[in-house]
Design an enzyme around this catalytic site. Structure first.
Site, PDB file in Angstrom:
ATOM      1  N   LYS A 174      23.362  -6.979 -27.958  1.00  0.00           N
ATOM      2  CA  LYS A 174      23.241  -6.135 -26.560  1.00  0.00           C
ATOM      3  C   LYS A 174      21.950  -7.049 -26.229  1.00  0.00           C
ATOM      4  O   LYS A 174      21.948  -7.076 -24.883  1.00  0.00           O
ATOM      5  CB  LYS A 174      22.786  -4.576 -26.929  1.00  0.00           C
ATOM      6  CG  LYS A 174      23.938  -4.011 -26.968  1.00  0.00           C
ATOM      7  CD  LYS A 174      25.093  -3.882 -25.932  1.00  0.00           C
ATOM      8  CE  LYS A 174      24.649  -3.147 -24.645  1.00  0.00           C
ATOM      9  NZ  LYS A 174      25.590  -3.018 -23.660  1.00  0.00           N
ATOM     10  N   THR A 210      20.622  -1.003 -23.674  1.00  0.00           N
ATOM     11  CA  THR A 210      20.426   0.112 -24.923  1.00  0.00           C
ATOM     12  C   THR A 210      18.958  -0.073 -25.148  1.00  0.00           C
ATOM     13  O   THR A 210      18.259  -1.199 -25.076  1.00  0.00           O
ATOM     14  CB  THR A 210      20.908   0.065 -25.922  1.00  0.00           C
ATOM     15  OG1 THR A 210      20.602   1.089 -27.135  1.00  0.00           O
ATOM     16  CG2 THR A 210      21.393  -1.435 -26.524  1.00  0.00           C
ATOM     17  N   ASP A 211      18.235   1.153 -25.494  1.00  0.00           N
ATOM     18  CA  ASP A 211      16.843   0.716 -25.951  1.00  0.00           C
ATOM     19  C   ASP A 211      16.608   0.322 -27.288  1.00  0.00           C
ATOM     20  O   ASP A 211      15.642  -0.110 -27.704  1.00  0.00           O
ATOM     21  CB  ASP A 211      16.083   2.277 -26.007  1.00  0.00           C
ATOM     22  CG  ASP A 211      17.076   3.206 -27.197  1.00  0.00           C
ATOM     23  OD1 ASP A 211      17.824   2.919 -27.519  1.00  0.00           O
ATOM     24  OD2 ASP A 211      15.981   4.306 -27.130  1.00  0.00           O
ATOM     25  N   GLU A 212      17.958   0.040 -28.020  1.00  0.00           N
ATOM     26  CA  GLU A 212      17.586  -0.529 -29.310  1.00  0.00           C
ATOM     27  C   GLU A 212      17.246  -1.977 -29.317  1.00  0.00           C
ATOM     28  O   GLU A 212      16.760  -2.352 -30.369  1.00  0.00           O
ATOM     29  CB  GLU A 212      19.220  -0.224 -30.063  1.00  0.00           C
ATOM     30  CG  GLU A 212      19.536   1.375 -30.164  1.00  0.00           C
ATOM     31  CD  GLU A 212      20.593   1.592 -30.947  1.00  0.00           C
ATOM     32  OE1 GLU A 212      20.926   0.847 -31.937  1.00  0.00           O
ATOM     33  OE2 GLU A 212      21.333   2.643 -30.581  1.00  0.00           O
ATOM     34  N   TYR A 250      24.346  -4.676 -33.970  1.00  0.00           N
ATOM     35  CA  TYR A 250      24.814  -4.214 -32.710  1.00  0.00           C
ATOM     36  C   TYR A 250      23.603  -4.487 -31.582  1.00  0.00           C
ATOM     37  O   TYR A 250      23.778  -5.133 -30.443  1.00  0.00           O
ATOM     38  CB  TYR A 250      24.842  -2.676 -32.625  1.00  0.00           C
ATOM     39  CG  TYR A 250      24.774  -1.845 -31.385  1.00  0.00           C
ATOM     40  CD1 TYR A 250      25.796  -2.194 -30.200  1.00  0.00           C
ATOM     41  CD2 TYR A 250      23.587  -0.762 -31.081  1.00  0.00           C
ATOM     42  CE1 TYR A 250      25.587  -1.538 -28.864  1.00  0.00           C
ATOM     43  CE2 TYR A 250      23.608  -0.177 -29.866  1.00  0.00           C
ATOM     44  CZ  TYR A 250      24.694  -0.593 -28.907  1.00  0.00           C
ATOM     45  OH  TYR A 250      24.541   0.009 -27.590  1.00  0.00           O
TER      46      TYR A 250
HETATM   47  P1  NAD Z   1      32.073   3.411 -25.867  1.00  0.00           P
HETATM   48  O1  NAD Z   1      32.216   2.544 -27.072  1.00  0.00           O
HETATM   49  O2  NAD Z   1      32.407   4.755 -25.899  1.00  0.00           O
HETATM   50  O3  NAD Z   1      33.160   2.706 -24.683  1.00  0.00           O
HETATM   51  C1  NAD Z   1      33.237   1.212 -24.649  1.00  0.00           C
HETATM   52  C2  NAD Z   1      34.077   1.184 -23.826  1.00  0.00           C
HETATM   53  O4  NAD Z   1      34.402  -0.616 -23.574  1.00  0.00           O
HETATM   54  C3  NAD Z   1      35.646   1.502 -24.310  1.00  0.00           C
HETATM   55  O5  NAD Z   1      36.453   2.046 -23.322  1.00  0.00           O
HETATM   56  C4  NAD Z   1      36.183  -0.086 -24.679  1.00  0.00           C
HETATM   57  O6  NAD Z   1      37.506   0.223 -24.641  1.00  0.00           O
HETATM   58  C5  NAD Z   1      35.506  -0.902 -23.790  1.00  0.00           C
HETATM   59  N1  NAD Z   1      35.624  -2.280 -24.331  1.00  0.00           N
HETATM   60  C6  NAD Z   1      35.309  -2.641 -25.588  1.00  0.00           C
HETATM   61  N2  NAD Z   1      35.610  -3.808 -25.747  1.00  0.00           N
HETATM   62  C7  NAD Z   1      36.241  -4.423 -24.432  1.00  0.00           C
HETATM   63  C8  NAD Z   1      36.449  -5.678 -24.213  1.00  0.00           C
HETATM   64  N3  NAD Z   1      36.637  -6.633 -24.886  1.00  0.00           N
HETATM   65  N4  NAD Z   1      37.152  -5.624 -22.765  1.00  0.00           N
HETATM   66  C9  NAD Z   1      37.160  -4.582 -22.074  1.00  0.00           C
HETATM   67  N5  NAD Z   1      36.698  -3.501 -22.293  1.00  0.00           N
HETATM   68  C10 NAD Z   1      36.315  -3.297 -23.674  1.00  0.00           C
HETATM   69  O7  NAD Z   1      30.478   3.099 -25.358  1.00  0.00           O
HETATM   70  P2  NAD Z   1      29.508   4.041 -24.537  1.00  0.00           P
HETATM   71  O8  NAD Z   1      28.829   4.909 -25.746  1.00  0.00           O
HETATM   72  O9  NAD Z   1      30.338   4.502 -23.605  1.00  0.00           O
HETATM   73  O10 NAD Z   1      28.581   2.905 -24.180  1.00  0.00           O
HETATM   74  C11 NAD Z   1      28.732   2.289 -22.990  1.00  0.00           C
HETATM   75  C12 NAD Z   1      27.578   1.168 -22.632  1.00  0.00           C
HETATM   76  O11 NAD Z   1      26.467   1.730 -22.792  1.00  0.00           O
HETATM   77  C13 NAD Z   1      27.522   0.090 -23.627  1.00  0.00           C
HETATM   78  O12 NAD Z   1      27.378  -1.055 -23.132  1.00  0.00           O
HETATM   79  C14 NAD Z   1      26.338   0.649 -24.645  1.00  0.00           C
HETATM   80  O13 NAD Z   1      25.783  -0.574 -25.210  1.00  0.00           O
HETATM   81  C15 NAD Z   1      25.548   1.296 -23.679  1.00  0.00           C
HETATM   82  N6  NAD Z   1      24.549   2.189 -24.349  1.00  0.00           N
HETATM   83  C16 NAD Z   1      25.190   3.363 -25.119  1.00  0.00           C
HETATM   84  C17 NAD Z   1      24.460   4.400 -25.265  1.00  0.00           C
HETATM   85  C18 NAD Z   1      24.926   5.568 -25.995  1.00  0.00           C
HETATM   86  O14 NAD Z   1      24.496   6.446 -26.807  1.00  0.00           O
HETATM   87  N7  NAD Z   1      26.162   5.692 -26.263  1.00  0.00           N
HETATM   88  C19 NAD Z   1      23.102   4.482 -25.101  1.00  0.00           C
HETATM   89  C20 NAD Z   1      22.459   3.509 -24.324  1.00  0.00           C
HETATM   90  C21 NAD Z   1      23.277   2.257 -23.817  1.00  0.00           C
HETATM   91  P1  TYD Z   2      24.475   7.317 -33.961  1.00  0.00           P
HETATM   92  O1  TYD Z   2      24.838   8.500 -33.267  1.00  0.00           O
HETATM   93  O2  TYD Z   2      25.358   6.527 -34.870  1.00  0.00           O
HETATM   94  O3  TYD Z   2      23.379   6.574 -32.858  1.00  0.00           O
HETATM   95  P2  TYD Z   2      22.532   5.395 -33.024  1.00  0.00           P
HETATM   96  O4  TYD Z   2      22.677   4.888 -34.464  1.00  0.00           O
HETATM   97  O5  TYD Z   2      22.814   4.467 -32.056  1.00  0.00           O
HETATM   98  O6  TYD Z   2      21.242   5.817 -32.928  1.00  0.00           O
HETATM   99  O7  TYD Z   2      23.111   7.879 -34.830  1.00  0.00           O
HETATM  100  C1  TYD Z   2      21.947   8.740 -34.276  1.00  0.00           C
HETATM  101  C2  TYD Z   2      21.237   8.939 -35.715  1.00  0.00           C
HETATM  102  O8  TYD Z   2      21.888   9.683 -36.628  1.00  0.00           O
HETATM  103  C3  TYD Z   2      20.868   7.633 -36.613  1.00  0.00           C
HETATM  104  O9  TYD Z   2      19.489   7.816 -36.880  1.00  0.00           O
HETATM  105  C4  TYD Z   2      22.003   7.668 -37.655  1.00  0.00           C
HETATM  106  C5  TYD Z   2      22.084   9.029 -37.807  1.00  0.00           C
HETATM  107  N1  TYD Z   2      23.448   9.486 -38.472  1.00  0.00           N
HETATM  108  C6  TYD Z   2      23.627  10.250 -39.391  1.00  0.00           C
HETATM  109  O10 TYD Z   2      22.593  10.664 -40.260  1.00  0.00           O
HETATM  110  N2  TYD Z   2      24.801  10.375 -39.978  1.00  0.00           N
HETATM  111  C7  TYD Z   2      26.013  10.064 -39.314  1.00  0.00           C
HETATM  112  O11 TYD Z   2      26.988  10.287 -39.767  1.00  0.00           O
HETATM  113  C8  TYD Z   2      25.761   9.390 -38.333  1.00  0.00           C
HETATM  114  C9  TYD Z   2      26.965   8.783 -37.460  1.00  0.00           C
HETATM  115  C10 TYD Z   2      24.625   9.064 -37.832  1.00  0.00           C
END
Ligand code: NAD
Ligand code: TYD
Length: 350
Positions: free
Chosen positions: A160, A131-133, A156
């Site tokens: 990561k 992630t970019d975070e 988080y």
């Molecule tokens: P998500 O939370 O929707 O899915 C995570 C998956 O991992 C789930 O299916 C869960 O069952 C599985 N999992 C969790 N713990 C596990 C374990 N111990 N063993 C096996 N499986 C396990 O997450 P997402 O939003 O799809 O993100 C996927 C990846 O991309 C993550 O690594 C996240 O850090 C990264 N990412 C997410 C975003 C975003 O905006 N969602 C952006 C950038 C990077």
């Molecule tokens: P989120 O979807 O949780 O992603 P991230 O924290 O990884 O960026 O949140 C996106 C943005 O929205 C973040 O600035 C937090 C804000 N947010 C709210 O204001 N209310 C909410 O209920 C949630 C879930 C997020």
């Protein structure tokens, strides 16, 4: 024959990656390894589950013996690692599970890959999705590039960042063929409704309050999930070993502006007067340590591999809202917890 292990394939982004790759590469086997935590939902993959080049394995990435068995049983030749705990708010409440899954789980997989491939690393690849975070929080100017120093601010992003460091350390120390990408906020179908966009769509539909943290002035860079999946495909197949690629939407939105746009489109699709749901906006106490702004410079990925986002945000957002409105059963099963009972029973004795 290539045998690619995709971890976290039952989650949001993972399910889009599985769908894209299983359909595109019929002569490659894909093993979806997921422990089906609250975020894992096999209903996300109903449409590909029957394909001959797809397998599902329920397992915990922290279980080293099981990871060793899986590498050997499926003759794994590549890994695309997405499994993680992914929600910042949960990491504030319970940081331990984030360190366990994201740091120890990634280390466990790296060790299993290294041991299984140690006599022949040729043609193997371990792709870590991040992630970019990890870069921390920006003020109003500037962008994250691949050389921005790590400065994670939430449990988080710290977990990561820890996992990213282990991946690079395995490349440096053991020559494990790794590649890493760091992506901005994703949105689209099948996202768990704890994240901003699906939570707010569901709340608008049910006329429930829309909880905005602080003043809604935080900025995020949003990317349609299928564009992320395309980038992952490209980087996995064409990215240079040892390299990092930033992925972003070139699409920054202040939360409150995004929420107003979301409300207008959702109201229109629901047949309400546009803006009627603005009354649901409820400002609440800010998230602890809330990062102000994330913004990715994805020039390297564009220049070296030719990737760019395919969808304009307004188009992607409308498509996403329409999907959630059309798939209310999916949403109801997730919010009621029914999806877990079904699959937990199904895999209880395997
Ligand atoms: P998500 O939370 O929707 O899915 C995570 C998956 O991992 C789930 O299916 C869960 O069952 C599985 N999992 C969790 N713990 C596990 C374990 N111990 N063993 C096996 N499986 C396990 O997450 P997402 O939003 O799809 O993100 C996927 C990846 O991309 C993550 O690594 C996240 O850090 C990264 N990412 C997410 C975003 C975003 O905006 N969602 C952006 C950038 C990077
Ligand atoms: P989120 O979807 O949780 O992603 P991230 O924290 O990884 O960026 O949140 C996106 C943005 O929205 C973040 O600035 C937090 C804000 N947010 C709210 O204001 N209310 C909410 O209920 C949630 C879930 C997020």
């Amino acid at each position: 024959m290539e045998n690619i292990l995709i971890t976290g394939g039952a989650g949001f982004i993972g399910s889009h990656v599985v769908r894209l790759l299983v359909e595109k590469y019929a002569d490659t086997n894909f093993i979806n390894l997921d422990d089906l935590t609250y975020a894992g939902n096999l209903a996300n993959l109903d449409d590909v589950a029957h394909k001959p080049n797809y397998r599902f394995v329920k397992a915990d990435i922290c279980d080293y013996t099981r990871m060793q068995q899986i590498f050997a049983e499926y003759h794994v030749t590549g890994v695309i690692h997405l499994a993680a705990e992914s929600h910042v708010d949960r990491s504030i409440t319970d940081p331990f599970i984030f360190a366990r899954t994201n740091v120890l789980g990634t280390l466990t997989l790296l060790q299993a890959a290294k041991e299984y491939w140690k006599d022949d690393m040729q043609g193997k690849r371990f792709y870590h999705v991040s992630t970019d975070e990890v870069y921390g929080s920006l003020d109003h100017g500037g962008f994250f590039t691949e050389t921005t120093p790590y400065d994670p601010k939430s449990p988080y992003s710290a977990s990561k960042a820890g996992s990213d460091h282990f991946v690079r350390a395995f490349h440096n120390t053991y020559k494990l063929p790794v590649v890493v990408s760091n992506c901005s906020n994703n949105y689209g179908p099948y996202q768990f409704p704890e994240k901003l966009i699906p939570l707010f769509i569901n709340n608008i539909r049910h006329n429930k309050p829309l909880p905005v943290y602080g003043k809604g002035e935080n900025v995020r860079d949003w990317l349609y999930v299928e564009d992320h999946a395309r980038a992952i495909d490209l980087i996995f197949h064409k990215g240079k070993i040892g390299e990092t690629y930033n992925i972003g939407g070139f699409n920054e939105w202040k939360n409150i502006d995004l929420i107003r746009l979301l409300i207008r489109v959702a109201d229109r699709l629901l047949g309400r007067e546009e803006g009627a749901s603005e009354k649901l906006i409820t400002y609440i106490t800010d998230r602890a340590g809330h990062d102000l702004r994330y913004a990715i410079d994805a020039t390297k990925l564009h220049r070296e591999l030719g990737w760019k986002p395919s969808l304009q945000f307004e188009e992607g957002l409308e498509k996403t809202i329409q999907w959630y409105l059309n798939n209310q059963t999916w949403m109801d099963n997730v919010t009621s917890g029914d999806y877990q009972k079904y699959y937990t029973n199904m895999y209880a004795n395997r």
